[in-house]
Design a protein around this motif. Structure first.
Motif, PDB file in Angstrom:
ATOM      1  N   ALA A  90      38.852  44.705  33.226  1.00 33.95           N
ATOM      2  CA  ALA A  90      39.013  43.686  34.263  1.00 33.95           C
ATOM      3  C   ALA A  90      40.170  44.007  35.187  1.00 33.95           C
ATOM      4  N   VAL A 115      47.681  33.227  51.647  1.00 33.00           N
ATOM      5  CA  VAL A 115      48.791  32.270  51.750  1.00 33.00           C
ATOM      6  C   VAL A 115      50.097  32.980  52.109  1.00 33.00           C
ATOM      7  N   VAL A 148      53.622  39.360  30.980  1.00 33.88           N
ATOM      8  CA  VAL A 148      52.992  38.488  31.966  1.00 33.88           C
ATOM      9  C   VAL A 148      53.812  38.465  33.260  1.00 33.88           C
ATOM     10  N   SER A 150      35.092  40.127  42.966  1.00 35.91           N
ATOM     11  CA  SER A 150      35.736  40.690  41.777  1.00 35.91           C
ATOM     12  C   SER A 150      35.237  39.937  40.554  1.00 35.91           C
ATOM     13  N   MET A 176      40.672  44.873  39.549  1.00 36.64           N
ATOM     14  CA  MET A 176      41.459  44.025  40.449  1.00 36.64           C
ATOM     15  C   MET A 176      41.640  44.748  41.781  1.00 36.64           C
ATOM     16  N   PHE A 216      53.294  41.575  35.179  1.00 33.12           N
ATOM     17  CA  PHE A 216      51.976  41.555  35.814  1.00 33.12           C
ATOM     18  C   PHE A 216      52.027  40.757  37.113  1.00 33.12           C
ATOM     19  N   LEU A 270      37.322  37.657  33.169  1.00 31.01           N
ATOM     20  CA  LEU A 270      38.443  37.722  32.226  1.00 31.01           C
ATOM     21  C   LEU A 270      39.288  36.462  32.327  1.00 31.01           C
ATOM     22  N   PRO A 305      43.854  40.266  48.863  1.00 36.42           N
ATOM     23  CA  PRO A 305      43.921  38.817  49.142  1.00 36.42           C
ATOM     24  C   PRO A 305      45.321  38.242  48.977  1.00 36.42           C
ATOM     25  N   VAL A 306      46.097  38.804  48.034  1.00 40.85           N
ATOM     26  CA  VAL A 306      47.440  38.267  47.818  1.00 40.85           C
ATOM     27  C   VAL A 306      48.236  38.298  49.119  1.00 40.85           C
ATOM     28  N   PRO A 315      37.427  40.649  36.896  1.00 37.00           N
ATOM     29  CA  PRO A 315      38.664  39.883  36.710  1.00 37.00           C
ATOM     30  C   PRO A 315      38.397  38.389  36.612  1.00 37.00           C
ATOM     31  N   GLY A 325      47.691  34.198  36.968  1.00 39.17           N
ATOM     32  CA  GLY A 325      48.075  35.373  37.736  1.00 39.17           C
ATOM     33  C   GLY A 325      46.861  36.151  38.220  1.00 39.17           C
ATOM     34  N   ILE A 326      45.863  36.329  37.343  1.00 45.12           N
ATOM     35  CA  ILE A 326      44.665  37.072  37.747  1.00 45.12           C
ATOM     36  C   ILE A 326      43.954  36.341  38.883  1.00 45.12           C
ATOM     37  N   ARG A 357      37.190  30.254  47.518  1.00 54.19           N
ATOM     38  CA  ARG A 357      37.357  31.681  47.848  1.00 54.19           C
ATOM     39  C   ARG A 357      36.821  32.597  46.763  1.00 54.19           C
ATOM     40  N   PHE A 378      45.219  34.314  41.017  1.00 51.01           N
ATOM     41  CA  PHE A 378      46.029  34.473  42.221  1.00 51.01           C
ATOM     42  C   PHE A 378      45.825  35.862  42.807  1.00 51.01           C
ATOM     43  N   GLY A 379      45.738  36.867  41.935  1.00 50.52           N
ATOM     44  CA  GLY A 379      45.576  38.228  42.410  1.00 50.52           C
ATOM     45  C   GLY A 379      44.264  38.461  43.141  1.00 50.52           C
ATOM     46  N   ILE A 380      43.192  37.801  42.721  1.00 46.44           N
ATOM     47  CA  ILE A 380      41.918  38.079  43.387  1.00 46.44           C
ATOM     48  C   ILE A 380      41.620  37.102  44.518  1.00 46.44           C
ATOM     49  N   THR A 381      42.268  35.936  44.552  1.00 40.95           N
ATOM     50  CA  THR A 381      41.991  35.027  45.666  1.00 40.95           C
ATOM     51  C   THR A 381      43.177  34.858  46.601  1.00 40.95           C
ATOM     52  N   GLY A 382      44.392  35.149  46.127  1.00 41.17           N
ATOM     53  CA  GLY A 382      45.560  34.967  46.977  1.00 41.17           C
ATOM     54  C   GLY A 382      45.979  33.524  47.131  1.00 41.17           C
ATOM     55  N   SER A 383      45.433  32.659  46.305  1.00 33.77           N
ATOM     56  CA  SER A 383      45.753  31.244  46.440  1.00 33.77           C
ATOM     57  C   SER A 383      45.946  30.643  45.058  1.00 33.77           C
ATOM     58  N   LEU A 384      46.617  29.500  45.005  1.00 28.01           N
ATOM     59  CA  LEU A 384      46.825  28.829  43.725  1.00 28.01           C
ATOM     60  C   LEU A 384      46.227  27.439  43.717  1.00 28.01           C
ATOM     61  N   LEU A 423      51.700  41.947  41.191  1.00 28.77           N
ATOM     62  CA  LEU A 423      50.708  41.466  42.157  1.00 28.77           C
ATOM     63  C   LEU A 423      51.294  41.382  43.561  1.00 28.77           C
ATOM     64  N   LEU A 468      49.000  31.455  31.712  1.00 31.47           N
ATOM     65  CA  LEU A 468      49.764  31.984  32.848  1.00 31.47           C
ATOM     66  C   LEU A 468      49.199  33.322  33.313  1.00 31.47           C
ATOM     67  N   PHE A 469      48.817  34.169  32.348  1.00 36.61           N
ATOM     68  CA  PHE A 469      48.248  35.476  32.693  1.00 36.61           C
ATOM     69  C   PHE A 469      46.992  35.274  33.550  1.00 36.61           C
TER      70      PHE A 469
END
Lengths: 117, 253, 498
Positions: free
Chosen positions: B20, B38, A45, C209, B24, A48, C215, B33-34, C212, C186-187, C203, C189-195, A52, C182-183
């Motif tokens: 999936a 932000v 994790v 996507s 990505m 991963f 998932l 987007p990352v 993802p 992370g996904i 968003r 965050f990866g597709i939206t860039g925000s938390l 990113l 958590l995984f």
């Protein structure tokens, strides 16, 4: 499809590692081995999330003189640092429990423990 | 048979996961987007806004300070959990408070059986650990104090200190090392990270109106840096004390 | 008064800081620790009262630690669902009070562990409060870990090897589910860039996507399912909840498993507002899993002789009701499910407190040993009977209204089959209730300890009676939480801009 997989090979590796860890947890009998499986999942994790934040030809997100972009994203690093501390805490508690179980039952094999119950 | 079944099941589970992650945003793409949402603002304004050249520290202590506060509480929880699971000597130190018996058996009052001699250690290992101790300590302090400028910070430095502590315990035996964690001071040191965070947070709330707020004025740059260093020292000290205590507790058990 | 902004960080940090100070205040004597924990919970409850007053008068509000605006910092968000901190504070406060005598009695617990027991209890409650009020996905994970870690340790605190094995099993499953959460964070965050949850929700729809996002939805649901102990990932629950000390059983069974449900509610908020995925399939899966949990939990509960094990299985059954309510996804059923989160916490705490008092006085924990206890511990027996009536769902108790709403939801969604499942589950539990009342009141005692037993000490008896009274009062005044939750559910069901 294959090309997409190849482009995101870092994420694919994390997924594979994740499943290996899960396999160890389910299939192994020894509590410490089960726990090592959990650690492998944790590593997957973290890898991963770190992946990113990577940017091609990037440099670490440390400003100051002579720093030039593109910079990797700092957020994943902060998240993973938190995640590692959480993982360390879980490890400490699990090992404490394993120590106590071993002291009281004399074994840490899951099937023998089940028989004692 | 069971193992083959589990493996087959996991392969089936992994297929949707692989599909999936393949969909990505491409790995390392600067337009994903990352990097455009932000993070972009952190990278652009982070240095002056958060007051740390190392943006990771800026995110940890300033933008997402509450996460880090939660994180130090998690590791404190691990310590409490280790105590709650591992202490097993009923009757010992019954009236003189819990931490006594848990951590620091008073010399002289202990039964003979508990003061076991340290196991024989190779002189080479012993010498190397002793030789490296001052340098390790110095390095740990450097890592803690420079966390906002270079890679490093409280957790990393605390881990180095804690590791050094464990190595010393193996070489010198626990009795000598325990003197580094005096009975009265030990709980303060173990909670140092939490206390540092709350103290700085409350100061921030009093001055800026937000919990964990830092002064944003350019003239107060040094104050802000000082606040960060206080938190880093707290985390380093607290982390090291917690690692060491958990180890000692496990060894005693 | 109630508009003071700092109540929100205060309500989270008071128990957590209190836990960090517990070893220090109990340095001289460990007898300070319970009073200290009680004081911390009192402060927390005051803060929680202010927050609930404010949300009732003004609607949802946010607090920005560090002053960073959404999405750049962490947002603490207090909405109607967050009002569940009221029940966390109530049961937490009573559990601390109840522990005063109970922990002293536990023969296996070394006395030095007691301050750490209170520290862990405070950490657990603080983690739960943080989980409920945070508006940030990663922060959610951090608080989830605080409450999970302290929960694992609290199960093992009695020091018996069975308890430690149960705690290890709980830890292994809990840690896997945390990693799954958590995984998927992370996904996302990866597709939206925000938390930030609200920012992710707004968003997510534009990212395109879908795979993802699906998932992440699936994995988050599985992760929270493990925490909520839904069939088929419930296997850790019966051991852990029946072996833990009774006040801890009440907290774990009444509150901790509910956080999995609250996590799912947050998930629904994100995915339903973004509209990226049609939630129909997920809802169907949840309804079926909920139905299986109801029947399976109730079925196992009926055949248990150990009173705490029976209560643990009944928790699985009730989680099934709540999840079925969510999965039916109609106005009525979601309201019923959300209110059952509150009510079941109160009912289950009553039952575990009363059962704990019986075990405390007699040392026995099976129905066959506890025969005839109705005459020697009358008040406790009445409390446990009220709790049992409520859990069956007989009017006018707290359990009735929620189950009624969920059943209405099933008919509203044109799936009357699940309404019948609900009634069948209630009937199964009713069988157990009959068995229990029969054993307590109509059978002759077989154990001398049961004959000699007197009512539990005041610090254990009054919390039990108070909660039993609440079971009845909530049945009569149940409309208040319903009216409170309704606007939140309306917002949940209306997509942004729709």
């Amino acid at each position: 499809m294959l090309e997409a997989l190849w482009n995101n090979v870092d994420y694919v590796a994390s997924v594979v590692l994740f499943c290996i860890g899960l396999y160890i947890i389910i299939a192994k009998n020894n509590l410490i081995k089960k726990f090592l499986g959990l650690n492998i999942m944790e590593t997957a994790v973290f890898a991963f999330i770190i992946a990113l934040g990577v940017v091609d030809d990037g440099s670490p997100p440390i400003m100051g003189e002579g720093a030039s972009g593109p910079f990797a994203s700092p957020i994943p690093h902060a998240l993973v640092l938190t995640g590692i501390v959480v993982a360390v805490s879980t490890t400490a508690l699990a090992l404490s429990l394993i120590i106590r179980i071993y002291r009281q039952c004399g074994t840490i094999e899951a099937d023998e423990l089940r028989e004692m119950e | 048979m069971k193992k083959a079944l589990v493996a087959a099941l996991l392969i089936i589970i992994s297929i949707p996961m692989l599909i999936a992650v393949a969909a990505m945003p491409p790995h390392g793409d600067a337009d994903s987007p990352v990097h455009t949402h932000v993070s972009a603002r952190y990278i652009e304004h982070g240095e002056e806004e958060a007051g740390a050249e190392n943006l990771v520290t800026g995110v940890l202590l300033n933008y997402r300070g509450l996460d880090t506060a939660g994180e130090v509480i998690v590791i404190f929880t691990a310590l409490m959990a280790a105590f709650a699971v591992l202490i097993t000597h009923p009757g010992r130190g019954e009236e003189s408070g819990p931490t006594t018996a848990a951590l620091d058996p008073e010399p002289g009052t202990e039964p003979e059986s508990d003061s076991k001699a340290p196991p024989p250690i190779s002189p080479v290992v012993s010498f190397m650990v002793r030789l490296l101790t001052p340098f390790t300590t110095l390095f740990a302090i450097y890592v803690i104090l420079n966390g906002h400028v270079t890679p490093g910070g409280g957790f990393q430095g605390g881990a180095i200190l804690g590791g050094m502590f464990i190595a010393l315990t193996i070489v010198l035996g626990e009795d000598k090392v325990r003197t580094l964690l005096p009975r009265r001071a030990a709980p303060w040191m173990q909670g140092a990270a939490v206390f540092a965070f709350v103290a700085i947070g409350v100061i921030g709330a009093a001055t800026t109106g937000y919990f964990l707020g830092y002064p944003t004025d350019a003239s107060l740059h040094l104050v802000r840096e000082l606040m960060m260093v206080v938190i880093e020292i707290g985390i380093g000290l607290g982390g090291a004390a917690i690692f060491a205590t958990i180890f000692l507790q496990m060894e005693a058990e | 008064m109630y508009t003071w902004p700092h109540w929100l960080p205060l309500v989270v940090l008071t128990p957590l800081l209190g836990a960090a100070l517990t070893p220090i205040v109990s340095l001289r004597t460990r007898h300070v620790a319970p009073w200290w924990a009680l004081g911390m919970m009192t402060v927390t409850s005051v803060a929680a009262g202010m927050l609930i007053l404010r949300v009732a008068l003004e609607g949802p509000f946010s607090y920005l630690p560090g002053g960073w605006v959404r999405p750049y910092g962490i947002e603490l968000r207090f909405d109607e669902f967050s009002a569940s901190i009221s029940v966390i504070c109530l049961i937490g406060w009573l559990a601390v009070l109840y522990s005063f005598r109970y922990t002293e009695w536990l023969r296996e617990v070394p006395k030095q562990r007691i301050p750490y027991y209170y520290a862990l209890l405070l950490l657990n409650l603080g983690g739960m409060i943080g989980f409920v009020v945070t508006g940030d996905l990663f922060n959610l994970f951090v608080f989830l870990e605080i409450l999970s870690l302290s929960g694992y340790a609290l199960v093992a605190v009695s020091g018996e090897h069975i308890a430690e094995m149960a705690a290890f099993k709980y830890l292994l499953m809990g840690a896997i589910s945390s990693l799954i959460v958590l995984f998927s964070v992370g996904i996302l965050f990866g597709i939206t860039g925000s938390l930030n949850m609200a920012d992710v929700a707004s968003r997510l729809g534009d990212t395109g996507s879908v795979a993802p996002a699906a998932l992440a939805l699936g994995m988050l649901t599985v992760g929270f399912m493990v925490k909520a102990a839904l069939f088929p990932v419930h296997i850790w629950l019966p051991d852990a909840h029946s072996i833990a000390p009774s006040p801890i059983s009440a907290v774990l069974s009444g509150l901790v498993v509910k956080l999995g449900i609250l996590g799912m509610l947050r998930l629904y908020q994100i995915y339903y507002t973004s509209g990226i995925i049609d939630l129909f399939v997920l809802n169907q899966i949840l309804v079926w899993l909920g139905a299986i949990s109801i029947i399976m939990g109730a079925f196992f509960a009926v055949f248990q002789d150990d009173i705490k094990l029976m209560l643990a299985y009944s928790t699985i059954s009730n989680i099934g009701y709540i999840v079925m309510g969510l999965g039916l996804f109609t106005n009525f059923s979601i309201i019923g499910g959300s209110v059952h989160v509150f009510n079941h916490a109160i009912i289950k705490a009553t039952l575990f407190f009363a059962a704990g008092a019986m075990i405390y006085r007699t040392g026995y924990r099976t129905l066959s040993d506890l025969r005839g206890i109705g005459s020697s511990m009358p008040l406790t027996s009445i409390a446990i009977s009220i709790g049992a009536i409520s859990i069956v769902g007989i009017p006018p108790t707290a359990g009735f209204l929620c189950k009624w709403y969920i059943a209405l939801g099933a008919f509203e969604a044109n799936q009357p089959f699940f309404g019948f499942v609900l009634i069948f589950g209630a009937l199964l539990i009713f069988v157990y209730y009959i068995r229990m009342v029969n054993a307590f009141y109509f059978q002759a005692p077989v154990r001398q300890e049961v004959v000699d037993a007197t009512e539990a000490p005041a610090s254990m008896l009054y919390p039990t009676l108070l909660l039993a009274a609440l079971c009845l009062i909530m049945g009569v005044l149940g409309r208040i939480p319903l009216a409170f939750i309704e606007p939140a559910v309306q917002r949940l069901l209306t997509p942004l801009g729709g």
